[in-house]
Design a protein around this motif. Structure first.
Motif, short mmCIF file in Angstrom:
data_model
loop_
_atom_site.label_atom_id
_atom_site.label_comp_id
_atom_site.label_asym_id
_atom_site.label_seq_id
_atom_site.Cartn_x
_atom_site.Cartn_y
_atom_site.Cartn_z
N UNK A 60 0.86 -1.18 0.00
CA UNK A 60 0.00 0.00 0.00
C UNK A 60 0.90 1.24 0.00
N UNK A 61 0.99 1.86 -1.18
CA UNK A 61 1.81 3.06 -1.36
C UNK A 61 1.00 4.05 -2.18
N UNK A 62 1.56 5.22 -2.38
CA UNK A 62 0.88 6.23 -3.16
C UNK A 62 0.57 5.78 -4.59
N UNK A 63 1.51 5.05 -5.19
CA UNK A 63 1.30 4.63 -6.57
C UNK A 63 0.45 3.37 -6.70
N UNK A 64 0.18 2.69 -5.59
CA UNK A 64 -0.66 1.48 -5.66
C UNK A 64 -1.98 1.65 -4.92
N UNK A 65 -2.26 2.85 -4.44
CA UNK A 65 -3.47 3.07 -3.66
C UNK A 65 -4.72 2.75 -4.48
N UNK A 66 -4.69 3.03 -5.78
CA UNK A 66 -5.86 2.74 -6.62
C UNK A 66 -6.13 1.24 -6.68
N UNK A 67 -5.07 0.42 -6.68
CA UNK A 67 -5.25 -1.04 -6.70
C UNK A 67 -5.98 -1.53 -5.46
N UNK A 68 -5.74 -0.87 -4.34
CA UNK A 68 -6.37 -1.29 -3.08
C UNK A 68 -7.74 -0.67 -2.89
N UNK A 69 -7.95 0.56 -3.36
CA UNK A 69 -9.20 1.27 -3.12
C UNK A 69 -10.26 0.92 -4.15
N UNK A 70 -9.87 0.70 -5.41
CA UNK A 70 -10.82 0.49 -6.49
C UNK A 70 -11.84 -0.62 -6.22
N UNK A 71 -11.45 -1.81 -5.76
CA UNK A 71 -12.46 -2.85 -5.53
C UNK A 71 -13.52 -2.43 -4.51
N UNK A 72 -13.10 -1.77 -3.43
CA UNK A 72 -14.06 -1.34 -2.42
C UNK A 72 -14.94 -0.22 -2.96
N UNK A 73 -14.36 0.69 -3.72
CA UNK A 73 -15.13 1.77 -4.32
C UNK A 73 -16.14 1.22 -5.32
N UNK A 74 -15.74 0.27 -6.13
CA UNK A 74 -16.66 -0.34 -7.10
C UNK A 74 -17.79 -1.07 -6.38
#
Length: 161
Positions: free
Chosen positions: A105-119
């Motif tokens: 979990x870093x600034x450049x990988x935050x979308x990988x972690x957040x996207x499934x929950x957001x979707x």
């Protein structure tokens, strides 16, 4: 009668294909370390590292030439005495965060972690909105006296004919 024969032939061909792919994915003799502890460590690393040319396949499941090369690097590092984390750090430095099946979990990988929950959240909102919209449309409305009288008149008229 012929369709039964074709079904049996298709299942035999499919079974042979699956067995062949399982055998081809098995490690060769040059990919097995002699020390069981080192082999277990290498196998554990193969399961957490991604083949960078395959589509999200672990090194343990990939038969791509680059995956074989990556497994060789892992074996070399394990034989050199590197710890599990040392090998992961080395591979991450060499191939980037993408090589890890579970990226940090870093600034450049935050979308990988957040996207499934957001979707999932947006999908739930969409389902709730759709259900509310549908239930609002299906609730029967009270008829006015004039509409009730007109409906009764139509029903009586239908009964007479």
């Amino acid at each position: 009668m012929r369709s039964w024969i074709y079904a049996v032939m298709a299942s035999v061909v499919l079974t042979c294909g699956l067995l062949t792919s399982a055998v081809s994915a098995a490690p060769g003799p040059d990919e097995i370390l002699t020390d069981p502890r080192e082999e277990a460590q290498a196998q554990a690393l193969y399961d957490v590292l991604r083949c960078v040319v395959c589509q999200s396949q672990a090194l343990s499941h990939s038969d791509a030439p680059l995956a074989a090369d990556m497994r060789a690097v892992v074996r070399e590092r394990v034989q050199a005495g590197d710890s599990h984390q040392d090998v992961l750090d080395y591979m991450q430095a060499r191939y980037g965060d993408y090589v890890l099946l579970s990226p940090p979990l870093q600034g450049n990988t935050i979308a990988l972690w957040v996207w499934p929950f957001l979707a999932l959240f947006l999908g739930a909102i969409g389902v709730v909105a759709y259900i509310r919209h549908q239930t609002g449309r299906s609730v029967p409305q009270e008829l006015s006296e004039a509409d009730s009288a007109a409906a009764r008149a139509l029903m009586e008229e239908e009964g007479r004919e």
